[in-house]
Write an enzyme that holds these catalytic residues in place. Structure first.
Site, PDB file in Angstrom:
ATOM      1  N   ALA A 183       0.800  -0.971   0.138  1.00 41.93           N
ATOM      2  CA  ALA A 183       0.040  -0.006   0.145  1.00 41.93           C
ATOM      3  C   ALA A 183       0.805   1.185   0.246  1.00 41.93           C
ATOM      4  O   ALA A 183       1.917   1.175   0.398  1.00 41.93           O
ATOM      5  CB  ALA A 183      -0.992  -0.139   1.210  1.00 41.93           C
ATOM      6  N   GLY A 221       0.760  -5.075   0.591  1.00 41.34           N
ATOM      7  CA  GLY A 221      -0.343  -5.041  -0.143  1.00 41.34           C
ATOM      8  C   GLY A 221      -0.011  -5.816  -1.409  1.00 41.34           C
ATOM      9  O   GLY A 221      -0.834  -6.520  -2.220  1.00 41.34           O
ATOM     10  N   GLU A 266      -0.150  -9.374  -0.785  1.00 44.79           N
ATOM     11  CA  GLU A 266      -1.566  -9.805  -0.674  1.00 44.79           C
ATOM     12  C   GLU A 266      -2.453  -9.800  -2.026  1.00 44.79           C
ATOM     13  O   GLU A 266      -3.107 -10.564  -2.205  1.00 44.79           O
ATOM     14  CB  GLU A 266      -2.199  -8.770   0.298  1.00 44.79           C
ATOM     15  CG  GLU A 266      -1.696  -9.012   1.777  1.00 44.79           C
ATOM     16  CD  GLU A 266      -1.918  -7.990   2.794  1.00 44.79           C
ATOM     17  OE1 GLU A 266      -1.892  -6.851   2.426  1.00 44.79           O
ATOM     18  OE2 GLU A 266      -2.380  -8.344   3.912  1.00 44.79           O
ATOM     19  N   GLU A 311       4.474  -4.869   7.159  1.00 39.61           N
ATOM     20  CA  GLU A 311       3.747  -4.097   7.578  1.00 39.61           C
ATOM     21  C   GLU A 311       4.270  -4.019   9.137  1.00 39.61           C
ATOM     22  O   GLU A 311       4.019  -2.911   9.714  1.00 39.61           O
ATOM     23  CB  GLU A 311       2.335  -4.326   7.706  1.00 39.61           C
ATOM     24  CG  GLU A 311       1.440  -4.547   6.041  1.00 39.61           C
ATOM     25  CD  GLU A 311       1.777  -5.425   5.539  1.00 39.61           C
ATOM     26  OE1 GLU A 311       2.602  -6.603   5.764  1.00 39.61           O
ATOM     27  OE2 GLU A 311       1.066  -5.836   4.403  1.00 39.61           O
TER      28      GLU A 311
END
Ligand code: CO8
Length: 256
Positions: free
Chosen positions: A64, A107, A110, A130
């Site tokens: 992200a 992300g 993911e 993260e």
């Protein structure tokens, strides 16, 4: 240039390319929105039978966009609704292949895990870092990763934040195939074209069954499988596939 590019490199095959090279393809809101839009449209488009998502030679996606998230609070995070966009991507009924070179982190890892097949270059690096920035893998990492590699490897990846190389990811079941870096996109497109030549009805049933079965009891999942098999016997593609075998010719699947 757009931050996500949509290409059609072969018949029935779509290529979605994340294009923020200066930010290691970090997933900002614009990228997520476009990914969700393209995956929705391609999922509904009858001419598309297989989809490849890729980045560039340095990054599939480095997670992200931290700069876009750093200052926001809980309400803004909720209002952004990124989890809805993420669900849309995962709900695509067509087979989706992640083609990874470079970093697939946070992300990005993911996103790869919402795909159905992962092709990685030998120098690709995957991970859930993260924890290093005071949050957690919120795009499915704490759930999809243990389902893919088991509790103990998933815990180590999520709690250490350390990256793993493609070969290690392959050995633990997080990657489908490792190829030389220069061949990642080519191999992913080749596999997409192979799948796109099969009956799209059978392909979509397989995807749905594998995913639904992961969350069901074995008995319920096996019953679903039986029903799906029986349903395919009312398709023209089943008749065509079996007749082509008997006739010793290549089948021509129409998705009917
Ligand atoms: N966000 C924003 N910018 C980034 C990101 C990122 N995730 N990653 C890299 N960049 C930027 C850098 O800031 C830098 O910008 P600038 O040139 O303006 O300084 C540029 O990209 C190049 O980066 P580096 O100079 O750091 O490049 P390196 O090759 O040296 O390192 C790394 C590459 C290892 C990828 C490094 O950039 C890095 O560690 N990035 C952060 C990785 C990370 O922590 N990812 C997790 C983010 S959090 C997350 O993903 C939460 C998931 C929640 C999903 C929810 C979905 C619903």
């Amino acid at each position: 240039m757009a931050v996500v590019l949509l290409e059609h490199p072969a018949e029935h095959v779509a290529l979605v390319r994340i294009n923020r090279p200066d930010a290691r393809n970090a997933l900002n809101m614009e990228v997520r929105t476009l990914l969700a839009r393209y995956l929705t449209e391609l999922g509904q488009d009858n001419t598309t039978r297989a989809i490849v998502i890729t980045g560039n030679e340095k990054a599939f996606a480095a997670g992200a966009d931290i700069k876009e998230m750093a200052g926001v609070g809980t309400m803004q995070m909720m209002q952004r609704g990124t989890h809805h966009l993420w669900r849309v991507i995962a709900a695509c009924p067509k087979p989706v292949i992640a083609a990874i070179n470079g970093f697939a982190l946070g992300g990005g890892c993911e996103l790869a895990m919402t795909c159905d097949i992962i092709i990685a270059g030998e120098n690709a690096k995957l991970g859930q870092p993260e924890i290093k920035i005071g949050i957690l893998p919120g795009g499915g990492g704490t759930q999809r990763l243990p389902r893919a590699v088991g509790k103990y490897k998933a815990m180590k990846i999520c709690l250490s934040g350390d990256m793993i190389l493609a070969k290690e990811a392959y050995d633990m079941g997080l990657v489908s195939e490792v190829v030389p870096d220069a061949e990642v996109e080519k191999r992913a497109l080749e596999l997409a074209a192979q799948i796109a030549a099969y009956s799209p009805l059978a392909v979509q049933q397989i995807k749905e069954l594998v995913l639904a079965g992961q969350d069901a009891s074995l008995d319920a999942a096996l019953r679903l499988e039986t029903k799906a098999l029986h349903i395919l016997f009312s398709s023209q593609d089943q008749k065509e596939g079996m007749q082509a075998f008997i006739d010793k010719r290549k089948p021509n699947f129409q998705g009917k």
